[in-house]
Design a protein around this motif. Structure first.
Motif, PDB file in Angstrom:
ATOM      1  N   SER A   1       2.628  -5.895  -1.831  1.00  0.00           N
ATOM      2  CA  SER A   1       4.200  -5.447  -1.342  1.00  0.00           C
ATOM      3  C   SER A   1       5.069  -4.877  -2.224  1.00  0.00           C
ATOM      4  O   SER A   1       5.034  -3.600  -1.777  1.00  0.00           O
ATOM      5  CB  SER A   1       5.912  -6.821  -1.276  1.00  0.00           C
ATOM      6  OG  SER A   1       5.657  -7.671  -2.355  1.00  0.00           O
TER       7      SER A   1
ATOM      8  N   GLY B   1      10.666  -2.329   5.037  1.00  0.00           N
ATOM      9  CA  GLY B   1      10.313  -3.804   6.443  1.00  0.00           C
ATOM     10  C   GLY B   1       8.437  -3.130   6.383  1.00  0.00           C
ATOM     11  O   GLY B   1       7.491  -3.703   6.424  1.00  0.00           O
ATOM     12  N   VAL B   2       8.373  -1.936   5.785  1.00  0.00           N
ATOM     13  CA  VAL B   2       6.540  -1.961   5.936  1.00  0.00           C
ATOM     14  C   VAL B   2       6.062  -2.544   4.365  1.00  0.00           C
ATOM     15  O   VAL B   2       5.085  -2.877   4.790  1.00  0.00           O
ATOM     16  CB  VAL B   2       6.401  -0.211   5.671  1.00  0.00           C
ATOM     17  CG1 VAL B   2       4.966   0.057   5.030  1.00  0.00           C
ATOM     18  CG2 VAL B   2       6.366   0.804   7.048  1.00  0.00           C
TER      19      VAL B   2
ATOM     20  N   THR C   1       5.811  -6.303   5.634  1.00  0.00           N
ATOM     21  CA  THR C   1       4.736  -5.888   7.020  1.00  0.00           C
ATOM     22  C   THR C   1       3.702  -6.254   6.208  1.00  0.00           C
ATOM     23  O   THR C   1       2.347  -7.218   6.867  1.00  0.00           O
ATOM     24  CB  THR C   1       4.693  -5.131   7.906  1.00  0.00           C
ATOM     25  OG1 THR C   1       6.358  -5.475   8.352  1.00  0.00           O
ATOM     26  CG2 THR C   1       3.764  -5.294   9.105  1.00  0.00           C
TER      27      THR C   1
ATOM     28  N   LEU D   1       0.653  -9.285   6.719  1.00  0.00           N
ATOM     29  CA  LEU D   1       0.246  -9.435   7.121  1.00  0.00           C
ATOM     30  C   LEU D   1      -1.682  -9.778   5.989  1.00  0.00           C
ATOM     31  O   LEU D   1      -2.622 -10.120   6.623  1.00  0.00           O
ATOM     32  CB  LEU D   1      -0.328  -8.039   7.830  1.00  0.00           C
ATOM     33  CG  LEU D   1       0.249  -7.704   9.242  1.00  0.00           C
ATOM     34  CD1 LEU D   1      -0.026  -6.124   9.215  1.00  0.00           C
ATOM     35  CD2 LEU D   1      -0.180  -8.480  10.103  1.00  0.00           C
TER      36      LEU D   1
ATOM     37  N   TRP E   1       2.215 -12.848   1.101  1.00  0.00           N
ATOM     38  CA  TRP E   1       3.744 -12.916   0.831  1.00  0.00           C
ATOM     39  C   TRP E   1       3.902 -14.457   0.422  1.00  0.00           C
ATOM     40  O   TRP E   1       3.498 -15.438   1.204  1.00  0.00           O
ATOM     41  CB  TRP E   1       4.348 -12.720   1.728  1.00  0.00           C
ATOM     42  CG  TRP E   1       5.828 -12.262   1.714  1.00  0.00           C
ATOM     43  CD1 TRP E   1       6.497 -13.482   2.323  1.00  0.00           C
ATOM     44  CD2 TRP E   1       7.031 -11.774   1.354  1.00  0.00           C
ATOM     45  NE1 TRP E   1       7.934 -13.020   2.421  1.00  0.00           N
ATOM     46  CE2 TRP E   1       8.270 -11.800   1.404  1.00  0.00           C
ATOM     47  CE3 TRP E   1       6.858 -10.510   1.045  1.00  0.00           C
ATOM     48  CZ2 TRP E   1       9.135 -11.481   1.769  1.00  0.00           C
ATOM     49  CZ3 TRP E   1       8.169  -9.640   0.619  1.00  0.00           C
ATOM     50  CH2 TRP E   1       9.319 -10.300   0.574  1.00  0.00           C
TER      51      TRP E   1
END
Length: 260
Positions: free
Chosen positions: A40, A243-244, A247, A251, A255
């Motif tokens: 992230s 948001g990206v 996500t 994925l 996280w």
């Protein structure tokens, strides 16, 4: 935006209301504080780097403003590597500290996270004139005008403090005061600057009070501060970066919600 250089003043981001910039900085910061993982932070740093091309800062201005961050981020990461929670295989044992796979990964994540949080904040506010920020805080966010104008007046004094420090140093050197001991010279000069700042602050407060800045009546503003499509677009871009980043981390399976 008289306080900005022409190249920055004419950039796309500089023309956006400072309240929107503040919202984007807070949004990205809060998002990256929810988890400590490499993915992230890396994605956010990459996307923020692309966004900074529209800031109008040249290479010299960018590096000068962000130099403290480039020094602090590796230091924070190194501290985490040496003294962070150990997990996984032991990579090195230094006696006073142990480096493991887990602490190394955590240190890298901390370094990237500090950069991803600090860079947009520094660059966004480097393209913001203090007067425009004060107008936005008072007119858009409806913060108390006394608080906003007091903060603006104090911010405007920072440049004077730099000049005062230089003048004090030159005057003391001309009189031969404190040249033999750097620490003593620094302390005495800092105390002199503090006294000067208190006196100037008292005079400024009296002057502002005399001009009605302390009144409880609703103020009028010389320049209206509004929000529109550019501000909405910047906030949406900030939300998209957040948001990206989340996500991609979900994925990738990296996280880790820190409040869980």
């Amino acid at each position: 935006m008289t306080g900005l250089i022409p190249a920055v003043r004419d950039s796309a981001i500089a023309r956006v209301n400072p309240v929107a910039k503040l919202a984007v900085a807070v949004l990205i910061s809060v998002t990256l504080l929810l988890s400590i993982d490499v993915v992230s932070a890396s994605v956010a740093l990459l996307l923020v780097g692309i966004l900074l091309f529209w800031s109008g800062l040249d290479a010299r201005g960018f590096w000068l403003r962000t130099a403290p961050l480039w020094l602090a981020a590796p230091f924070a990461g190194l501290t985490t590597v040496l003294y962070g929670e150990d997990s996984g295989a032991v990579l090195a044992s230094l006696g006073f500290a142990t480096i493991t796979e887990g602490s190394l990964a955590l240190g890298v994540a901390i370094t990237l996270r500090v950069l991803a949080i600090g860079l947009p904040s520094i660059v966004l506010f480097a393209t913001t004139d203090p007067t425009d920020l004060a107008d936005g805080l008072a007119q858009v966010l409806k913060l108390p005008s006394r608080f906003v104008l007091g903060g603006l007046a104090g911010l405007r004094m920072v440049g004077l403090f730099v000049d005062d420090w230089r003048a004090l140093g030159q005057a003391r050197r001309a009189r031969g005061v404190g040249d033999a001991n750097f620490f003593a010279r620094f302390c005495s000069q800092a105390f002199a600057l503090l006294v000067l700042a208190i006196r100037r602050g008292s005079k400024l407060a009296t002057a502002m009070e005399a001009k009605g800045f302390g009144s409880d009546l609703e103020r009028t503003w010389a320049r209206p501060s509004t929000v529109g499509r550019p501000e909405l677009l910047l906030v949406l871009i900030g939300a998209g970066i957040a948001g990206v980043s989340i996500t991609a981390a979900v994925l990738a399976g990296t996280w880790q919600f820190i409040l869980a």
